[in-house]
Design an enzyme around this catalytic site. Structure first.
Site, PDB file in Angstrom:
ATOM      1  N   LYS A 115      49.956   7.735  58.018  1.00  0.00           N
ATOM      2  CA  LYS A 115      50.548   7.549  59.373  1.00  0.00           C
ATOM      3  C   LYS A 115      51.453   6.405  59.450  1.00  0.00           C
ATOM      4  O   LYS A 115      53.071   6.273  59.727  1.00  0.00           O
ATOM      5  CB  LYS A 115      50.677   8.070  59.985  1.00  0.00           C
ATOM      6  CG  LYS A 115      49.529   9.213  61.499  1.00  0.00           C
ATOM      7  CD  LYS A 115      48.698   9.276  61.980  1.00  0.00           C
ATOM      8  CE  LYS A 115      48.416  10.888  62.455  1.00  0.00           C
ATOM      9  NZ  LYS A 115      47.013  10.763  61.640  1.00  0.00           N
ATOM     10  N   ARG A 185      45.942   5.974  67.078  1.00  0.00           N
ATOM     11  CA  ARG A 185      45.301   6.731  65.598  1.00  0.00           C
ATOM     12  C   ARG A 185      45.035   6.791  64.633  1.00  0.00           C
ATOM     13  O   ARG A 185      45.159   5.313  64.215  1.00  0.00           O
ATOM     14  CB  ARG A 185      46.338   7.850  65.296  1.00  0.00           C
ATOM     15  CG  ARG A 185      47.482   8.369  66.758  1.00  0.00           C
ATOM     16  CD  ARG A 185      48.747   8.919  66.239  1.00  0.00           C
ATOM     17  NE  ARG A 185      49.032   9.914  67.415  1.00  0.00           N
ATOM     18  CZ  ARG A 185      50.321   9.873  68.335  1.00  0.00           C
ATOM     19  NH1 ARG A 185      50.136   8.867  68.458  1.00  0.00           N
ATOM     20  NH2 ARG A 185      50.730  10.440  69.386  1.00  0.00           N
ATOM     21  N   GLY A 194      38.271  15.485  58.921  1.00  0.00           N
ATOM     22  CA  GLY A 194      36.856  14.961  60.130  1.00  0.00           C
ATOM     23  C   GLY A 194      37.189  13.151  60.625  1.00  0.00           C
ATOM     24  O   GLY A 194      36.141  13.086  61.218  1.00  0.00           O
ATOM     25  N   MET A 196      38.890  10.501  63.340  1.00  0.00           N
ATOM     26  CA  MET A 196      38.543  10.201  64.796  1.00  0.00           C
ATOM     27  C   MET A 196      40.144  10.856  65.053  1.00  0.00           C
ATOM     28  O   MET A 196      40.695  11.328  64.827  1.00  0.00           O
ATOM     29  CB  MET A 196      38.766   8.837  65.291  1.00  0.00           C
ATOM     30  CG  MET A 196      38.213   9.140  67.265  1.00  0.00           C
ATOM     31  SD  MET A 196      38.385   7.343  67.359  1.00  0.00           S
ATOM     32  CE  MET A 196      40.568   7.505  67.420  1.00  0.00           C
ATOM     33  N   ARG A 428      54.991  13.681  57.861  1.00  0.00           N
ATOM     34  CA  ARG A 428      54.314  13.868  57.235  1.00  0.00           C
ATOM     35  C   ARG A 428      54.996  14.838  55.957  1.00  0.00           C
ATOM     36  O   ARG A 428      55.203  15.655  55.925  1.00  0.00           O
ATOM     37  CB  ARG A 428      52.713  14.077  57.591  1.00  0.00           C
ATOM     38  CG  ARG A 428      52.138  14.674  57.512  1.00  0.00           C
ATOM     39  CD  ARG A 428      50.906  15.108  58.621  1.00  0.00           C
ATOM     40  NE  ARG A 428      50.634  15.914  59.644  1.00  0.00           N
ATOM     41  CZ  ARG A 428      48.947  15.766  60.159  1.00  0.00           C
ATOM     42  NH1 ARG A 428      48.787  14.597  60.331  1.00  0.00           N
ATOM     43  NH2 ARG A 428      48.688  16.671  61.278  1.00  0.00           N
ATOM     44  N   HIS A 548      26.805  32.592  31.946  1.00  0.00           N
ATOM     45  CA  HIS A 548      27.640  34.117  31.616  1.00  0.00           C
ATOM     46  C   HIS A 548      28.483  34.880  32.660  1.00  0.00           C
ATOM     47  O   HIS A 548      29.559  34.961  32.054  1.00  0.00           O
ATOM     48  CB  HIS A 548      26.589  35.342  31.040  1.00  0.00           C
ATOM     49  CG  HIS A 548      26.884  36.296  30.529  1.00  0.00           C
ATOM     50  ND1 HIS A 548      27.479  37.366  31.042  1.00  0.00           N
ATOM     51  CD2 HIS A 548      27.849  36.763  28.642  1.00  0.00           C
ATOM     52  CE1 HIS A 548      28.257  38.510  30.288  1.00  0.00           C
ATOM     53  NE2 HIS A 548      28.188  37.922  28.885  1.00  0.00           N
ATOM     54  N   ARG A 707      37.164  31.891  16.403  1.00  0.00           N
ATOM     55  CA  ARG A 707      36.040  31.563  16.208  1.00  0.00           C
ATOM     56  C   ARG A 707      35.407  32.275  15.174  1.00  0.00           C
ATOM     57  O   ARG A 707      35.208  33.872  16.203  1.00  0.00           O
ATOM     58  CB  ARG A 707      35.259  31.360  17.543  1.00  0.00           C
ATOM     59  CG  ARG A 707      34.229  30.599  17.419  1.00  0.00           C
ATOM     60  CD  ARG A 707      33.154  29.928  19.101  1.00  0.00           C
ATOM     61  NE  ARG A 707      32.845  30.896  19.287  1.00  0.00           N
ATOM     62  CZ  ARG A 707      32.048  30.949  20.546  1.00  0.00           C
ATOM     63  NH1 ARG A 707      32.118  29.999  21.708  1.00  0.00           N
ATOM     64  NH2 ARG A 707      32.273  32.541  21.475  1.00  0.00           N
ATOM     65  N   SER A 865      39.020  22.081  17.699  1.00  0.00           N
ATOM     66  CA  SER A 865      38.879  22.174  18.468  1.00  0.00           C
ATOM     67  C   SER A 865      37.643  22.062  19.432  1.00  0.00           C
ATOM     68  O   SER A 865      36.336  22.359  19.035  1.00  0.00           O
ATOM     69  CB  SER A 865      39.266  24.023  19.105  1.00  0.00           C
ATOM     70  OG  SER A 865      39.319  24.465  19.852  1.00  0.00           O
ATOM     71  N   THR A 868      33.548  21.813  24.509  1.00  0.00           N
ATOM     72  CA  THR A 868      32.903  21.550  25.707  1.00  0.00           C
ATOM     73  C   THR A 868      32.050  21.895  26.711  1.00  0.00           C
ATOM     74  O   THR A 868      31.508  21.298  27.450  1.00  0.00           O
ATOM     75  CB  THR A 868      33.771  20.824  27.291  1.00  0.00           C
ATOM     76  OG1 THR A 868      34.366  21.655  27.578  1.00  0.00           O
ATOM     77  CG2 THR A 868      34.803  19.323  25.971  1.00  0.00           C
ATOM     78  N   ASN A 869      31.820  23.191  26.384  1.00  0.00           N
ATOM     79  CA  ASN A 869      30.441  23.931  27.201  1.00  0.00           C
ATOM     80  C   ASN A 869      29.367  23.657  26.623  1.00  0.00           C
ATOM     81  O   ASN A 869      28.424  22.543  27.184  1.00  0.00           O
ATOM     82  CB  ASN A 869      30.582  25.123  27.254  1.00  0.00           C
ATOM     83  CG  ASN A 869      32.081  26.213  28.285  1.00  0.00           C
ATOM     84  OD1 ASN A 869      32.123  25.201  28.928  1.00  0.00           O
ATOM     85  ND2 ASN A 869      32.036  26.964  27.772  1.00  0.00           N
ATOM     86  N   ASP A 870      29.209  23.609  25.236  1.00  0.00           N
ATOM     87  CA  ASP A 870      27.732  23.048  24.583  1.00  0.00           C
ATOM     88  C   ASP A 870      27.906  21.680  24.285  1.00  0.00           C
ATOM     89  O   ASP A 870      27.207  21.646  24.591  1.00  0.00           O
ATOM     90  CB  ASP A 870      28.099  23.889  23.053  1.00  0.00           C
ATOM     91  CG  ASP A 870      27.506  25.240  22.909  1.00  0.00           C
ATOM     92  OD1 ASP A 870      26.855  25.894  24.209  1.00  0.00           O
ATOM     93  OD2 ASP A 870      27.508  25.765  21.727  1.00  0.00           O
ATOM     94  N   CYS A 932      38.866  23.772  24.171  1.00  0.00           N
ATOM     95  CA  CYS A 932      38.978  25.183  24.479  1.00  0.00           C
ATOM     96  C   CYS A 932      37.465  25.500  25.496  1.00  0.00           C
ATOM     97  O   CYS A 932      37.490  26.662  25.545  1.00  0.00           O
ATOM     98  CB  CYS A 932      38.215  26.091  23.192  1.00  0.00           C
ATOM     99  SG  CYS A 932      37.231  26.224  22.133  1.00  0.00           S
ATOM    100  N   TYR A 952      46.777  20.255  22.811  1.00  0.00           N
ATOM    101  CA  TYR A 952      46.921  21.969  23.894  1.00  0.00           C
ATOM    102  C   TYR A 952      45.698  21.528  24.043  1.00  0.00           C
ATOM    103  O   TYR A 952      44.185  20.979  23.812  1.00  0.00           O
ATOM    104  CB  TYR A 952      47.066  22.500  23.001  1.00  0.00           C
ATOM    105  CG  TYR A 952      46.510  23.559  22.110  1.00  0.00           C
ATOM    106  CD1 TYR A 952      45.125  24.056  22.323  1.00  0.00           C
ATOM    107  CD2 TYR A 952      46.345  23.140  20.869  1.00  0.00           C
ATOM    108  CE1 TYR A 952      44.377  24.677  21.582  1.00  0.00           C
ATOM    109  CE2 TYR A 952      45.740  24.077  19.604  1.00  0.00           C
ATOM    110  CZ  TYR A 952      44.441  24.415  19.937  1.00  0.00           C
ATOM    111  OH  TYR A 952      44.010  25.139  19.530  1.00  0.00           O
TER     112      TYR A 952
END
Length: 996
Positions: A115, A185, A194, A196, A428, A548, A707, A865, A868-870, A932, A952
């Site tokens: 504001k 304000r 959230g 005031m 805004r 999964h 893979r 590559s 990143t999960n494992d 990947c 990438y």
């Protein structure tokens, strides 16, 4: 120490005055200075200020302004900003606007709030705003420490009030003159529901209300303003429920026969004021008669609201972590409730629903601001204001157009008309739907209001998600039918919404696929793939967001709610019971699931979707044009998946999981016979060759990263309890027990750390030979059919942890590939690389990347590559499928700031990626780097990968557009970093020097 006024510029907010060669600070930075002198001289002290102007803004200026307005600070600026705020003394915390104040040249909303920034920008271009001042976010930090502000600050606020008095010719707290009143304000850098609510008419009491009545000659107006203050102050500052005041008003309406508050007479409003005072008495509270005590209480309420429960919750939900506090705006009141020539309203410069270039808003005559949004009276469409207040309306249209041109973005504005004069209270960037976001971006570039890069920055990843997936409309989400029928809440596994009949088995899902079903399982396994594909949506009681069910659902763009622990699923009895309520659902019952929120709705709810508009593709094409941005590939396991991803803009395939090809009903028995008896491998190769041919054809000319088989073999085998005579015969066994024995022989205590990936290929080398032959032959088939075809397979070795593992597999792959090329008489382009998913591989990345073929001296590894999960799973030592049992608690207690399976852990896993990228490129400068894992579709993670220097990212098809946009955002922000001068991503990587 007296307060002084900030005129700080964007990048040097607050610090500029600490280092500027100003006598006021070089002599004694802590010396007291009068507030009024700072009001008039702050521009020379702190920054180069801008004079108000009515001239049109150039496109480049508008873009720059809009970026500041949007808070588009360079990556990494947040911590620097916090440090600078902390370093700044309390000398700089009050910033004036309107009246005689000189606008800040380059305001920053991290200091002034959204504001406060808007008020400065409006003043800069000559828009009329009621004068006032902003208490900056630095004061919010000070308040947090002591739950109060210093005596010097309160004294400076009094001086600020005096300056507003001089600007307006009114007096705050006067009993005899024309009273000055204020609104208060909150205003953080990000709009936060959230925080005031607004308090209006601050400064009225039993004496000043009489002075206001006399000064305006309107007793009714004065007491109307007074009763509003009593209501808002009691509700917002003291916590008295608003309905307590409403009840008194309703009683008075009934007694007087009045239907609307605007019909109350002055005498009736006086009675209402007395009734409101009784409300205070009922709650044992007092309304302060001292105007400055009122002002202090409102300021404290604003700063105190920063750490209110709902504000904290909002920041947690929206992952807002970079803000240092809220600002507080105290503004001279202008009145829309002075009669038929006054009013108030809110409006959007363009339709926030569809993006069309038409003004959309509402207003009320003889009203104050909260009347429009509170539903006290039904507002009128903004267009009808032209007939009632024609001059003010014409000025309003011109002002909105000026603001849109200045900021180069759709505006959300609030205004008041006082006796025919227009005052702008707030502006805004307006919230908008996904459809609107893309249309507004495309239109504004075409209209010359902004640049492509600036337009891209205003389209958010969530806007893309809204367009791509069927969902429940905003109206539906707010409807009683929806909210009253939410029976359980789980995790958001897959995007969008789905409605269907409950089924509890894969077989039933496949049999009833045309009827529209939702598959309900305790947890899914690879054997459920057929049923998952046949279903409109998936619902599980266990499993996290990378389970999964979630991974597969996202890959297919299917709605999924997973880890819904309030569900008791009886798969045999075919019932689903809500534990908390005892409500039971049976097979065939219609339910709805919301994959965007994790909600399960016990009744069918209508879904809707927005078709891909022309502006959608146009704006995303701009994302691909951003200089030095990462490419976006996809994870796809079939020709149709590949085609879908290519249509959505994927520049190739970063991950094809060969195991997903094995679960088709006609293929699974063949695969099982090979695993158990070593038979039928050539038939498996035929399956693979056909699939690879389809995928390579769909991505003709683009890279396809395949893979090698990764999961443990037990995933393809039936459970012991499923073995019967028919199954044994199908798999070539004469006796059931023999099949059971063979299955049990392959049992592993911890299969995810057992015989899988390259380990399986080394133990069973025929697997590698079979898969490579299938890949290269598939490419040869395409070239044989069409000499202009351009298949480009990239063969990826999974789960490498040691150099000998990679070397053995890479040489076998190369030998097999070259043999097939020679047999087919074709020169087929291919590459060999590895998935970095074991921490040890990251630590020895230079050895892997630098390994050369002993026969020809060429590099054996062309790409990394990151899986990143494992990599996350192994680095943390956390099972991603079981993490749902404690990750939410960790997040709640602040042990983790983010779910590491959702957004990359930059300090740990990210450090391993940085380390291996630097070591790998040092050993092999042409090494390609990519990601990947599931993080490849997360915008926050994508920004990190960009900073590391990856070439990438790869993600599921339906996340490709999100990733394209996020990659563009990352590149744009990187180019703006104040500490990097025109470096590309590879320079960033090579400069990383990890210390172990």
């Amino acid at each position: 120490m007296m307060m002084m006024i900030s005129k700080a510029s964007f990048a040097l907010v607050m610090v500029s005055m600490l280092s500027a060669p100003s006598e006021a600070f070089t002599a004694n930075p802590k010396a007291p200075r009068s507030f009024s002198s700072a009001w008039s001289s702050s521009s020379s002290l702190l920054s180069q200020s801008a004079k108000p102007t009515t001239s049109s803004t150039t496109t480049s200026e508008a873009n720059s302004t809009a970026e500041v307005f949007e808070g588009k600070t360079p990556s990494g600026i947040d911590e620097m900003m916090k440090m600078r705020i902390a370093q700044a003394s309390a000398d700089v915390c009050i910033v004036p606007f309107g009246g005689s104040a000189t606008p800040v040249a380059n305001p920053d909303k991290h200091i002034l709030g959204g504001k406060g920034l808007g008020l400065q920008e409006m003043s800069k271009i000559g828009v009329q705003v009621p004068p006032g001042f902003t208490l900056t976010t630095e004061l919010c930090q000070s308040f947090e420490a002591t739950n109060n502000l210093s005596d010097e600050v309160w004294a400076a606020i009094r001086e600020a009030v005096q300056q507003v008095e001089a600007d307006t010719g009114k007096e705050y707290g006067t009993k005899t003159g024309n009273p000055l009143l204020f609104s208060c304000r909150s205003g953080a850098a990000v709009s936060m529901p959230g925080m005031m609510d607004t308090v209006l008419n601050i400064g009225l009491n039993k004496d000043t209300v009489q002075a206001l009545a006399k000064a305006t000659g309107d007793e009714r107006f004065a007491f109307d303003a007074y009763r509003r203050l009593l209501d808002m102050f009691g509700d917002v500052v003291l916590g008295i429920p608003h309905h307590a005041f409403e009840a008194k008003m309703d009683t008075l309406k009934a007694e007087t026969g009045v239907s609307s508050d605007t019909d109350f007479t002055a005498d009736q409003l006086k009675i209402l004021v007395e009734l409101y005072y009784k409300v205070y008495d009922d709650f044992g509270l007092e309304f302060p008669q001292d105007p400055f005590e009122q002002l202090q209480a409102c300021v404290k309420a604003v700063f105190g609201s920063w750490n209110s429960e709902r504000a904290i919750k909002y920041r947690q939900i929206n992952e807002i972590t970079s803000l240092v506090g809220t600002a507080c705006n105290l503004q001279c009141m202008v009145f829309g409730n002075l009669g038929a020539t006054s009013g108030t309203g809110v409006a959007f410069s363009r339709d926030p629903g569809d993006g069309n270039a038409k003004l959309l808003g509402e207003y009320l005559i003889n009203a104050q601001g909260e009347d429009v949004v509170a539903g006290i009276r039904t507002p009128e469409p903004i267009a009808t204001m032209e007939k009632v207040l024609p001059e003010a309306y014409a000025q309003f249209i011109d002002t909105v157009d000026k603001l849109e041109r200045h900021f180069g973005d759709m505006q959300d504005v609030e205004f008041t008309v006082e006796n025919g004069k227009l005052w702008m209270l707030q502006c805004r960037s307006g919230k908008r739907t996904g459809q609107a976001a893309f249309k507004i971006a495309a239109d504004m570039v075409e209209e010359g209001l902004t640049t492509k890069e600036a337009a891209l920055q205003r389209v958010e990843p969530d806007h893309v998600k809204q367009i791509l997936h069927p969902s429940f409309s905003k109206e539906v989400l707010n409807s009683t039918e929806y909210t009253s029928n939410v029976v359980a809440v789980g995790l958001t596994g897959g995007p969008g919404a789905a409605v269907g009949k409950l089924v509890f088995s894969t077989e039933q899902a496949e049999a009833q696929t045309n009827e529209g079903v939702i598959l309900v399982r305790e947890v899914t396994s690879p054997e459920d793939v057929g049923g998952m594909w046949a279903s409109r949506g998936i619902l599980t009681a266990r499993g996290g967001i990378t389970s999964h069910a979630a991974v597969v659902a996202r890959g297919w763009g299917k709605p999924c709610v997973c880890g819904c622990e309030d569900l008791d699923i009886d798969e045999e009895g075919k019932t689903m019971t809500i534990k908390s309520t005892g409500k039971v659902f049976k097979e065939g019952d219609l339910i709805s699931i919301n994959g965007n929120t994790g909600e399960v709705i016990g009744v069918p709810i209508e879904t809707s979707s927005v078709g891909v508009q022309g502006s959608f593709g146009k704006v995303l094409s701009w994302a691909d044009e951003v200089a030095d941005s990462m490419k976006v590939l996809t994870n796809a396991d079939s020709g149709p998946d590949a085609t879908r991803a290519k249509d959505l803009g994927a520049k190739g395939i970063g991950l094809t999981r060969t195991e997903h090809m094995f679960f088709a009903p006609e293929r699974l028995p063949v695969v099982r016979r090979w695993i158990l008896k070593g038979e039928g491998l050539s038939q498996v190769q035929d399956f693979q060759r056909s699939d690879f041919r389809d995928i390579l054809s769909a991505m003709d000319g683009l890279p396809v990263t395949i893979r090698m088989l990764d999961p443990p073999l037990h995933e393809f085998l039936p459970r012991v309890g499923q073995v019967d005579e028919d199954l044994a015969a199908e798999l070539g066994y004469s006796y059931e027990q023999d099949l059971i024995d063979d299955i049990e022989d392959l049992h592993e205590e911890n299969p995810m750390l057992g015989l899988r990936g390259c380990r399986l290929a080394i133990v069973r080398p025929e697997l590698t030979t079979m898969q490579v032959e299938a890949i290269i032959n598939a490419a040869a088939d395409l070239l044989e059919k069409d000499a202009n075809a351009k298949p480009f397979p990239r063969i990826m070795i999974p789960l490498v942890g040691g150099l000998p593992e990679f070397e053995q597999q890479a040489l076998q792959i190369k030998e097999t590939a070259e043999k097939v090329k020679k047999e087919r008489g074709m020169d087929i382009k291919y590459e060999i690389g590895t998935m970095i998913e074991v921490p040890r591989a990251a630590l020895i990345a230079d050895q892997i990347a630098g390994l050369r073929d002993p026969n020809d001296g060429t590099y054996l590894c062309q790409f990394f590559s990151y899986g990143t999960n494992d990599l996350t799973q192994m680095t943390f030592g956390i099972s991603r499928d079981d993490a749902g049992a404690f990750i939410p608690t960790y997040l709640e207690k602040g042990i983790l700031m983010d779910d590491p399976f959702k957004s990359i852990d930059q300090e740990g896993v990210g450090w391993l990626i940085k380390l291996s990228a630097a070591k790998g490129r040092a050993a092999n400068p042409n090494l390609s780097l990519s990601i990947c894992g599931e993080h490849g579709g997360d915008p926050t993670s994508i920004a990190f990968f960009d900073s590391v220097g990856l070439d990438y990212v790869s993600c599921s098809p339906f996340r490709v557009p999100v990733a394209r946009l996020a990659a563009a955002h990352a590149a744009i922000n990187r180019a703006r970093k104040v500490d990097i001068d025109r470096v590309n991503r590879k320079t960033v990587v090579s400069s990383f020097e990890p210390t172990i």
